[in-house]
Structure formats: C-alpha cells, structure tokens
Design an enzyme around this catalytic site. Structure first.
Site, PDB file in Angstrom:
ATOM      1  N   LYS A 122       0.816  -1.221   0.000  1.00 49.41           N
ATOM      2  CA  LYS A 122       0.000   0.000   0.000  1.00 49.41           C
ATOM      3  C   LYS A 122       0.855   1.280   0.000  1.00 49.41           C
ATOM      4  O   LYS A 122       0.505   2.261  -0.643  1.00 49.41           O
ATOM      5  CB  LYS A 122      -0.948   0.008   1.198  1.00 49.41           C
ATOM      6  CG  LYS A 122      -2.052  -1.044   1.084  1.00 49.41           C
ATOM      7  CD  LYS A 122      -3.009  -0.939   2.257  1.00 49.41           C
ATOM      8  CE  LYS A 122      -3.991  -2.099   2.234  1.00 49.41           C
ATOM      9  NZ  LYS A 122      -4.977  -2.016   3.326  1.00 49.41           N
ATOM     10  N   ARG A 133       3.623  -0.953  19.695  1.00 51.76           N
ATOM     11  CA  ARG A 133       4.790  -1.668  20.226  1.00 51.76           C
ATOM     12  C   ARG A 133       6.036  -0.800  20.105  1.00 51.76           C
ATOM     13  O   ARG A 133       6.800  -0.635  21.042  1.00 51.76           O
ATOM     14  CB  ARG A 133       4.938  -2.972  19.443  1.00 51.76           C
ATOM     15  CG  ARG A 133       6.060  -3.849  19.866  1.00 51.76           C
ATOM     16  CD  ARG A 133       6.030  -5.151  19.096  1.00 51.76           C
ATOM     17  NE  ARG A 133       6.214  -4.961  17.658  1.00 51.76           N
ATOM     18  CZ  ARG A 133       6.220  -5.935  16.764  1.00 51.76           C
ATOM     19  NH1 ARG A 133       6.011  -7.178  17.154  1.00 51.76           N
ATOM     20  NH2 ARG A 133       6.402  -5.681  15.483  1.00 51.76           N
ATOM     21  N   TYR A 179      -9.104 -10.473  10.469  1.00 45.63           N
ATOM     22  CA  TYR A 179     -10.260 -11.376  10.474  1.00 45.63           C
ATOM     23  C   TYR A 179      -9.753 -12.762  10.107  1.00 45.63           C
ATOM     24  O   TYR A 179      -8.659 -12.927   9.549  1.00 45.63           O
ATOM     25  CB  TYR A 179     -11.318 -10.902   9.464  1.00 45.63           C
ATOM     26  CG  TYR A 179     -10.756 -10.603   8.115  1.00 45.63           C
ATOM     27  CD1 TYR A 179     -10.573 -11.602   7.170  1.00 45.63           C
ATOM     28  CD2 TYR A 179     -10.339  -9.312   7.800  1.00 45.63           C
ATOM     29  CE1 TYR A 179     -10.005 -11.324   5.945  1.00 45.63           C
ATOM     30  CE2 TYR A 179      -9.771  -9.024   6.576  1.00 45.63           C
ATOM     31  CZ  TYR A 179      -9.605 -10.033   5.655  1.00 45.63           C
ATOM     32  OH  TYR A 179      -9.037  -9.775   4.450  1.00 45.63           O
TER      33      TYR A 179
HETATM   34  P1  NAP Z   1       1.781  -2.802   8.886  1.00 47.24           P
HETATM   35  O1  NAP Z   1       1.858  -1.494   8.190  1.00 47.24           O
HETATM   36  O2  NAP Z   1       2.780  -3.855   8.602  1.00 47.24           O
HETATM   37  O3  NAP Z   1       1.795  -2.477  10.462  1.00 47.24           O
HETATM   38  C1  NAP Z   1       1.836  -3.504  11.400  1.00 47.24           C
HETATM   39  C2  NAP Z   1       1.520  -2.972  12.785  1.00 47.24           C
HETATM   40  O4  NAP Z   1       1.334  -4.083  13.652  1.00 47.24           O
HETATM   41  C3  NAP Z   1       2.624  -2.115  13.401  1.00 47.24           C
HETATM   42  O5  NAP Z   1       2.031  -1.156  14.221  1.00 47.24           O
HETATM   43  C4  NAP Z   1       3.397  -3.165  14.238  1.00 47.24           C
HETATM   44  O6  NAP Z   1       4.080  -2.612  15.330  1.00 47.24           O
HETATM   45  C5  NAP Z   1       2.244  -3.971  14.758  1.00 47.24           C
HETATM   46  N1  NAP Z   1       2.585  -5.337  15.176  1.00 47.24           N
HETATM   47  C6  NAP Z   1       2.949  -6.376  14.389  1.00 47.24           C
HETATM   48  N2  NAP Z   1       3.109  -7.489  15.140  1.00 47.24           N
HETATM   49  C7  NAP Z   1       2.834  -7.130  16.421  1.00 47.24           C
HETATM   50  C8  NAP Z   1       2.827  -7.825  17.663  1.00 47.24           C
HETATM   51  N3  NAP Z   1       3.129  -9.122  17.730  1.00 47.24           N
HETATM   52  N4  NAP Z   1       2.484  -7.158  18.786  1.00 47.24           N
HETATM   53  C9  NAP Z   1       2.161  -5.853  18.731  1.00 47.24           C
HETATM   54  N5  NAP Z   1       2.157  -5.121  17.574  1.00 47.24           N
HETATM   55  C10 NAP Z   1       2.487  -5.762  16.449  1.00 47.24           C
HETATM   56  O7  NAP Z   1       0.352  -3.518   8.623  1.00 47.24           O
HETATM   57  P2  NAP Z   1      -1.031  -2.780   8.307  1.00 47.24           P
HETATM   58  O8  NAP Z   1      -1.188  -2.594   6.845  1.00 47.24           O
HETATM   59  O9  NAP Z   1      -1.124  -1.590   9.188  1.00 47.24           O
HETATM   60  O10 NAP Z   1      -2.098  -3.900   8.734  1.00 47.24           O
HETATM   61  C11 NAP Z   1      -2.373  -4.145  10.094  1.00 47.24           C
HETATM   62  C12 NAP Z   1      -3.550  -5.107  10.222  1.00 47.24           C
HETATM   63  O11 NAP Z   1      -4.750  -4.526   9.719  1.00 47.24           O
HETATM   64  C13 NAP Z   1      -3.359  -6.422   9.459  1.00 47.24           C
HETATM   65  O12 NAP Z   1      -3.853  -7.479  10.266  1.00 47.24           O
HETATM   66  C14 NAP Z   1      -4.258  -6.251   8.234  1.00 47.24           C
HETATM   67  O13 NAP Z   1      -4.727  -7.480   7.730  1.00 47.24           O
HETATM   68  C15 NAP Z   1      -5.405  -5.446   8.860  1.00 47.24           C
HETATM   69  N6  NAP Z   1      -6.182  -4.690   7.837  1.00 47.24           N
HETATM   70  C16 NAP Z   1      -7.492  -5.045   7.669  1.00 47.24           C
HETATM   71  C17 NAP Z   1      -8.256  -4.366   6.743  1.00 47.24           C
HETATM   72  C18 NAP Z   1      -9.696  -4.758   6.559  1.00 47.24           C
HETATM   73  O14 NAP Z   1     -10.294  -4.380   5.547  1.00 47.24           O
HETATM   74  N7  NAP Z   1     -10.280  -5.470   7.499  1.00 47.24           N
HETATM   75  C19 NAP Z   1      -7.711  -3.300   6.002  1.00 47.24           C
HETATM   76  C20 NAP Z   1      -6.375  -2.953   6.230  1.00 47.24           C
HETATM   77  C21 NAP Z   1      -5.610  -3.662   7.150  1.00 47.24           C
HETATM   78  P3  NAP Z   1       5.600  -2.070  15.177  1.00 47.24           P
HETATM   79  O15 NAP Z   1       5.480  -0.691  14.621  1.00 47.24           O
HETATM   80  O16 NAP Z   1       6.139  -2.125  16.548  1.00 47.24           O
HETATM   81  O17 NAP Z   1       6.294  -3.030  14.229  1.00 47.24           O
END
Ligand code: NAP
Length: 280
Positions: free
Chosen positions: A70, A157, A222
């Site tokens: 993204k 985190r 999900y």
């Molecule tokens: P991202 O940019 O890779 O960010 C990941 C985030 O998760 C960061 O804040 C990271 O913290 C944190 N994290 C990862 N593992 C962790 C753990 N074990 N404990 C605590 N924090 C942790 O990913 P993203 O695009 O933001 O996506 C995040 C989630 O949203 C995913 O599960 C994705 O599938 C979901 N999502 C869902 C939809 C939907 O339509 N339902 C849409 C978009 C995203 P750090 O900064 O410390 O690494």
C-alpha cells in the site's frame, strides 16, 4: 460485429491466495448487473511498478492493493486523493482518461461505515484506543477524528511510530500517543486493533484494564471466528467484539463505487462472507 472486452480489475498483494476480494467484487457485480472480471495477482515488491504499468497499458480498469504494497503504491501513482495523501497509503487505483494513474485509500471509510452504519456505534464523545501505528492505523486516524471523539489514544509496540502519527494528525483533533505500559488502568469505550499481531497468533501487550464491561473491541484482522485479540477482549469482559470482515466489505464497496459509479449494497455480501468464513 465487434465484441466489447470485459472490464478488468484485480487485487495485488504478496501473498494473495487468501484474498476474499475477487469473491466480494464478483458478488457486487452480480447485484448491480455490471459485467467485469476481477482477478488476483501475487506480485513482489520489486515487480510492483512494472506490474502497474503493464496492467493499465493492457487495458486494465482498476486495482486494489493490499499488504505489503500500500505504501509503495502511493509512491508509484501520479496523483493521490486527499485521503490517500493523509493515509500515506493506497488501496485503490484507476487510470483517468488522460492516462494519469490515481491512487485513493478506502480503508478509513470502510472502517467507519462498519462501525457507524453496520454496528450502529456513535463515536462522538467516546474514548478510543487505536493499537498499532502501521499503514492501516494511519489510514483511519483522520476519519476517526472527524467523528469528534473525546480522545483518540494511539499505542504501538514501537512507541516512536505512534508519536510520529500524532505529529501528523494532531491538528485534526484530540489525538495523543501512549506506550503500552503507560496506558495504566484507563478503560476505553472502543479499542481498535490495527496491528498485524493476530496474523502471528499474538495479542498486542495492552493492559487488560483497557477493557471494561462497557468496551467494544474491534480487530481489523479477520479469520475463522475469533481472533486472538477478540478472544482476549472476551476473556476480559468486553461488551462486544468484532473482526474486520465488515471493514473489508465496506472498503471494497467504496472501491467499486470509485470504479463503476454505483455503490453496491453490502449487507447480504457481509452476511454470506461471515458464514463462508465460519464454514471454511
Ligand atoms: P503494517 O503497516 O505492517 O503495520 C503492522 C503494525 O502491527 C505495526 O504497528 C506493528 O508494530 C504492529 N505489530 C505487528 N506485530 C505485532 C505484535 N506481535 N504485537 C504488537 N504489535 C504488532 O500492517 P497494516 O497494513 O497496518 O495492517 C495491520 C492489520 O490490519 C493487518 O492485520 C491487516 O490485515 C489489517 N487490515 C485489515 C483491513 C480490513 O479491511 N479489514 C484493512 C487494512 C488492514 P511495530 O510498529 O512495533 O512493528
């Protein structure tokens, strides 16, 4: 007689085999009597730009972009909508008649539609905890602040990433950053998990006191039934828990609208997806 080619759309990510987007968009197309194809492509980071070029050069009409592309997609398009600029991430792309590639972000509107329309929540005056500071979190901060909550606390985190988000958005409303340990015993009305922790069967280390019997918990992730986060919230007595299937369907509906000019109804698709997910 010439036959008109079917309009082509797709979702691009890495990995992508799990994506429900092709099914969702085909359901929208059937319900709105639109003729279109919707595929999925597994594309590596190194190949993203050349994939975008060749997809649109060969007549493709629109793309959804998902993890982990993204942010790179935001850099690859020629024009960003205001909400994609704020989000720093793109999940929807199309090409204008002038040949300009435009990137938008429908994740924020997707989450807000699910919370306020599908789940009937009012966010005005509420205390909201947003856990995570990655792309998904950044995309929902402005739409959440638009709802005039009493406070929006971002906890991550890596604390410095939460502070960076606050610096970007503090002119829009009452947003602040707190480390997990500094959350203390404050309970919130709504806790949104925007981390990827559920994907590795983990729960972000927020204190259980963040959850009270009045708290609604929402995991953007999900899967089949509960996620580790929604289970954590249930164990600690949350009023209600929800996973991100509704957000997924609502962000897709907004993409469909941007491409086709028709907003599909989402209730039936969401219900079917919920039962498909339970059954799979
Ligand atoms: P991202 O940019 O890779 O960010 C990941 C985030 O998760 C960061 O804040 C990271 O913290 C944190 N994290 C990862 N593992 C962790 C753990 N074990 N404990 C605590 N924090 C942790 O990913 P993203 O695009 O933001 O996506 C995040 C989630 O949203 C995913 O599960 C994705 O599938 C979901 N999502 C869902 C939809 C939907 O339509 N339902 C849409 C978009 C995203 P750090 O900064 O410390 O690494």
């Amino acid at each position: 007689m010439t036959t008109q080619a079917t309009d082509r759309y797709a979702v691009v990510g890495h990995p992508i085999s799990h994506s429900r987007s092709p099914w969702i968009h085909q359901e929208f197309a059937k319900a709105t009597h639109q003729l279109l194809e919707y595929d999925r492509y597994d594309v590596s980071a190194a190949d993203l730009t050349s994939f975008l070029d060749s997809f649109f050069a060969s007549g493709g009409k629109g793309l959804n972009i998902t993890l982990p592309h993204k942010g790179s997609a935001a850099a690859a398009v020629q024009q960003l909508t205001p909400r994609a600029t704020l989000a720093g991430a793109v999940n929807t792309i199309w090409m204008q008649a002038t040949g300009v590639l435009v990137g938008d972000n429908t994740d924020g509107v997707g989450l807000l539609s699910d919370l306020t329309h599908n789940l009937g929540m009012t966010l005005k005056g509420r205390r909201i905890l947003l856990v995570g500071a990655g792309g998904a979190a950044r995309g929902v901060v402005a739409p959440l602040l638009e709802q005039a909550p009493a406070s929006l606390v971002i906890s991550n985190r890596t604390a410095s990433r939460a502070q960076s988000l606050v610096a970007l958005f503090e002119h829009l409303g009452p947003v602040s950053a707190r480390s997990f340990s500094a959350l203390g015993d404050t309970a919130f009305d709504l806790v949104i998990n925007a981390t990827a922790a559920s994907l590795t069967d983990e729960v972000p280390a927020i204190p259980r006191q963040a959850i009270s019997p009045a708290t609604v918990c929402y995991d953007m992730a999900y899967g089949k039934g509960d996620t580790p986060f929604t289970l954590f919230c249930k164990v600690h007595g949350a009023r209600a828990t929800h996973t991100g299937l509704g957000m997924l369907v609502e962000q897709a509906a907004e993409s469909f609208f941007l491409w086709r000019g028709i907003k599909p109804k989402t209730a039936t698709v969401l219900r079917e997806l919920q039962s498909l997910t339970r059954a799979s």
